[in-house]
Write a protein that holds these residues in place. Structure first.
Motif: not given
Ligand code: FE2
Ligand code: FE2
Length: 186
Positions: A49-54, A57-59, A112-114, A116-118
């Motif tokens: 999950h985090e690998a795909a976001e990084e 999605v974040h870029p 908490a991180h998830a 904030r992302e949403e």
């Molecule tokens: Fe994340």
């Protein structure tokens, strides 16, 4: 890009995974013989999950949102901190002393991180990016997750490294997971 791959958009996929992660933490805390398996599934899910976001999605958020750079930097910092807790949890393991305490710490940081992302990132992406582009991004997320490394200690905390590392490390981790499962079964 095949139609099947573009069926769901990136925000749908990642939001659904947040719900799976929440259930995963709950299951990994339950006592009994299923705990190790629940724990390993959770670790794999978090890693992909985090690998795909990084990687994807974040870029995009950084490029298209008005305050994208600051947002993406905050998310990456949170992910880095959560990873530290997850690596400590992985070292403790489901049979180790202090497992439930470490699981609780990691759970609080990750959820908490998830949230904030949403709230800050996904909602703004929905408004700023077309449906088609979000579905394309969903396909990229799926492809990355098929190859992503499956262990948090292999996560690499930036976009370029994730894109490079995913195809290289993914099959290696997966092969080792299969080997370990084979060993556990014997
Ligand atoms: Fe994340
Ligand atoms: Fe997330």
């Amino acid at each position: 890009m095949t139609l099947a791959l573009m069926k769901h958009d990136a925000v749908d996929i990642l939001t659904r995974q947040h719900a799976q992660i929440r259930r995963g933490f709950y299951r990994a805390a339950l006592p009994g013989p299923g705990r190790r398996r629940a724990f390993e599934r959770l670790m794999r899910l978090l890693a992909v999950h985090e690998a795909a976001e990084e990687a994807h999605v974040h870029p995009v958020a950084r490029r298209v949102l008005a305050s994208g750079a600051a947002l993406a930097a905050r998310r990456r910092q949170e992910e880095k901190e959560a990873k530290k807790l997850l690596v400590a949890l992985l070292h403790t393991g489901p049979d180790g002393k202090g497992y439930l305490r470490r699981l609780g710490e990691a759970r609080r940081a990750v959820l908490a991180h998830a949230a904030r992302e949403e709230r800050e990132e996904f909602a703004a992406l929905r408004r700023a990016v077309s449906g088609r582009r979000l579905r394309l991004l969903g396909a990229e997320v799926r492809l990355t997750q098929a190859y992503a490394p499956t262990r948090p200690h292999r996560w690499v905390n930036n976009e370029v490294a994730n894109k490079l590392a995913a195809p290289l490390l993914g099959p290696f981790d997966r092969a080792r997971d299969m080997l370990q499962h084979a060993v556990h079964r014997t």
